[in-house]
Write a protein that holds these residues in place. Sequence first.
Motif, PDB file in Angstrom:
ATOM      1  N   GLU A   1       0.830  -1.209   0.000  1.00 39.13           N
ATOM      2  CA  GLU A   1       0.000   0.000   0.000  1.00 39.13           C
ATOM      3  C   GLU A   1       0.862   1.255   0.000  1.00 39.13           C
ATOM      4  N   ARG A   2       1.907   1.266   0.801  1.00 38.57           N
ATOM      5  CA  ARG A   2       2.783   2.440   0.866  1.00 38.57           C
ATOM      6  C   ARG A   2       3.493   2.660  -0.472  1.00 38.57           C
ATOM      7  N   THR A   3       3.940   1.579  -1.105  1.00 38.43           N
ATOM      8  CA  THR A   3       4.635   1.688  -2.383  1.00 38.43           C
ATOM      9  C   THR A   3       3.723   2.237  -3.469  1.00 38.43           C
ATOM     10  N   VAL A   4       2.456   1.835  -3.437  1.00 39.04           N
ATOM     11  CA  VAL A   4       1.510   2.273  -4.457  1.00 39.04           C
ATOM     12  C   VAL A   4       1.059   3.713  -4.211  1.00 39.04           C
ATOM     13  N   LYS A   5       0.733   4.040  -2.965  1.00 38.97           N
ATOM     14  CA  LYS A   5       0.059   5.307  -2.673  1.00 38.97           C
ATOM     15  C   LYS A   5       1.002   6.471  -2.373  1.00 38.97           C
ATOM     16  N   ARG A   6       2.200   6.179  -1.890  1.00 34.51           N
ATOM     17  CA  ARG A   6       3.073   7.294  -1.540  1.00 34.51           C
ATOM     18  C   ARG A   6       3.442   8.150  -2.758  1.00 34.51           C
ATOM     19  N   PRO A   7       3.821   7.567  -3.892  1.00 38.92           N
ATOM     20  CA  PRO A   7       4.118   8.424  -5.057  1.00 38.92           C
ATOM     21  C   PRO A   7       2.887   9.153  -5.589  1.00 38.92           C
ATOM     22  N   LEU A   8       1.705   8.558  -5.398  1.00 35.73           N
ATOM     23  CA  LEU A   8       0.487   9.157  -5.936  1.00 35.73           C
ATOM     24  C   LEU A   8      -0.029  10.302  -5.076  1.00 35.73           C
ATOM     25  N   VAL A   9      -0.080  10.096  -3.748  1.00 36.62           N
ATOM     26  CA  VAL A   9      -0.736  11.076  -2.874  1.00 36.62           C
ATOM     27  C   VAL A   9       0.113  11.493  -1.675  1.00 36.62           C
ATOM     28  N   GLY A  10       1.320  10.950  -1.528  1.00 35.78           N
ATOM     29  CA  GLY A  10       2.145  11.280  -0.370  1.00 35.78           C
ATOM     30  C   GLY A  10       1.783  10.491   0.866  1.00 35.78           C
ATOM     31  N   CYS A  11       1.169   9.334   0.682  1.00 37.45           N
ATOM     32  CA  CYS A  11       0.661   8.508   1.784  1.00 37.45           C
ATOM     33  C   CYS A  11       1.768   8.143   2.776  1.00 37.45           C
ATOM     34  N   ASP A  12       1.428   8.213   4.084  1.00 37.51           N
ATOM     35  CA  ASP A  12       2.325   7.762   5.139  1.00 37.51           C
ATOM     36  C   ASP A  12       1.725   6.562   5.866  1.00 37.51           C
ATOM     37  N   THR A  13       0.776   5.895   5.199  1.00 36.52           N
ATOM     38  CA  THR A  13       0.068   4.712   5.736  1.00 36.52           C
ATOM     39  C   THR A  13      -0.360   4.925   7.188  1.00 36.52           C
ATOM     40  N   CYS A  14      -1.365   5.782   7.348  1.00 35.20           N
ATOM     41  CA  CYS A  14      -1.859   6.121   8.678  1.00 35.20           C
ATOM     42  C   CYS A  14      -2.692   5.001   9.282  1.00 35.20           C
ATOM     43  N   GLY A  15      -3.077   4.000   8.476  1.00 35.65           N
ATOM     44  CA  GLY A  15      -3.841   2.876   8.995  1.00 35.65           C
ATOM     45  C   GLY A  15      -5.341   3.051   8.899  1.00 35.65           C
ATOM     46  N   SER A  16      -5.803   4.252   8.566  1.00 31.95           N
ATOM     47  CA  SER A  16      -7.236   4.512   8.419  1.00 31.95           C
ATOM     48  C   SER A  16      -7.406   5.583   7.353  1.00 31.95           C
ATOM     49  N   CYS A  17      -7.431   5.161   6.091  1.00 33.34           N
ATOM     50  CA  CYS A  17      -7.367   6.097   4.971  1.00 33.34           C
ATOM     51  C   CYS A  17      -8.573   7.036   4.951  1.00 33.34           C
ATOM     52  N   ARG A  18      -8.275   8.336   4.759  1.00 35.04           N
ATOM     53  CA  ARG A  18      -9.314   9.365   4.769  1.00 35.04           C
ATOM     54  C   ARG A  18      -9.409  10.089   3.430  1.00 35.04           C
ATOM     55  N   LEU A  19      -8.821   9.527   2.401  1.00 34.87           N
ATOM     56  CA  LEU A  19      -8.739  10.217   1.118  1.00 34.87           C
ATOM     57  C   LEU A  19     -10.102  10.589   0.552  1.00 34.87           C
ATOM     58  N   GLN A  20     -11.091   9.727   0.732  1.00 38.10           N
ATOM     59  CA  GLN A  20     -12.409  10.027   0.177  1.00 38.10           C
ATOM     60  C   GLN A  20     -12.997  11.294   0.813  1.00 38.10           C
ATOM     61  N   GLU A  21     -12.722  11.508   2.112  1.00 36.63           N
ATOM     62  CA  GLU A  21     -13.256  12.676   2.815  1.00 36.63           C
ATOM     63  C   GLU A  21     -12.412  13.926   2.589  1.00 36.63           C
ATOM     64  N   THR A  22     -11.204  13.765   2.035  1.00 35.23           N
ATOM     65  CA  THR A  22     -10.312  14.917   1.849  1.00 35.23           C
ATOM     66  C   THR A  22     -10.044  15.185   0.372  1.00 35.23           C
TER      67      THR A  22
END
Length: 484
Positions: free
Chosen positions: A382-403
């Motif tokens: 998940e970190r490998t996929v999402k970090r380049p796309l959105v800067g993800c730090d794998t918080c454990g409870s994704c809030r992207l839909q709300e932000t």
Amino acid sequence: MSKLKQALNERRFVCVLEVVPQQSPARLVALEQIVQRGHLAGWPLLPAFADRVGPHSDLSPLEGAGAFGDPASSLLHFSGKDRERADLLLQMESMKARGLEQLLLLSGDRLPGHHPDQAPVRYLESVPALQIAREHCPDWLLGAALNPFKYREEEGGAQYLKGQKKLLAGADFFTLQLGFDAAKHIEAQTWMRAQVRMKPMLACVMRLSDKRAAVLQAVPGIVITESMRELLGREQQVSQAYASARSLERLALQIVGLQLMGYAGVHVCGVHTLDELLSLEHAIAEQRDSMTSLTDWIERWHASWQMPGAPQVCFVPAIGAWEMGQSDVAATPRERLRYALLSMVHGQLFSRTGWFSRALGWSMRRPIWKVGVAADALHAVERTVKRPLVGCDTCGSCRLQETLYVCPETCPKGLANGPCGGTRLNRCEFADRECVHSVKYRIAKSANQLPVLAQTLIPCIEAGNRHRSSWPEWFKPEDSTPGR
């Protein structure tokens, strides 16, 4: 019922004196004289104990209140910087044991030594802090902050939208950031009067000298323009006594004006001795007795910032002039495209409705992903996929839909519900980037999603839940209800 709560309920003007708790015995004795007096120009005067605004050697709000005998009228601050839910609950339990039931909840300014390119520092932001406090102590008086001194649509609009979240989360009153732009004070009152849940507001005030202005110019969220500095400097050149008299006159005048505007009170900073308080009281009486209307006050306020030979003072930054109601920004083509693509991918993979999303959800609910090597591997994927796309730090409870697919982990403070008060012309308090909440505002506006930024309350992330994959949590059966 506390004096502050009673005054707010009865719509009586009130003065809150900010105390920065310090180790200095002499400072404590001087402030105790002010607190014991208990009034300013006929208005109730109550102490507020600041949290984490000075050196680490300063006392905590609880220690500060204790030094004065824990007066029941005390308003304690709680700054969320580098704090968790447990820290808030611990302070609340200690307050409850001492009979203190008033709390101003702030996300807090930049933690000293915090650099975004180093280990992240996460903040318990004010919106979830309000929810936590309201849940545990439903009868307490809870306050929050608002900074209307914004001069770009994105930062100003986002600030007011977050204000609506704070109302939903349980704020009983607001305290405004320190500011000197009367038009913005009026603007904030106009915003509050338009809310369904209208609440009283206090305005932060301070006697402004040339020396203080030099310091405040570097404080995030406080606007001190060059023309203000020039006038203060010229007054100082005349004489120290002249500059002191002018600054006292302006402070008294501002307090009287804020009452005329409809503010419930003022949050007074920078008054340290009883002599200063008595001088301010005398100046207030002079201004109040000669004032007839808000129109009269506005003329006198601008006149107090004039001096022969000095240029016209402007309270607005040279390159900023936004006012509430103006709307002319939109997301860039790249921002719109990015939102559309991520929204489409989210719908395909995480909507829990299509066959592919249901299949993915079934696989993510398998026990193998909960612990051990498999859990670590899923986290890494998940970190490998999402970090380049959105800067993800794998918080454990994704809030992207709300932000709006702008990851809150890319905010140096990790704020998800909206901006702090420290932005300046859309720039982050850390000055190394545009505020991510300004980007989010533009996207939400272009996608007709602005209500999301005002109505969706995003809970805090517990420290123990970080750095793991959010996918198994997302697909848990109990989370599959509308509003996730």
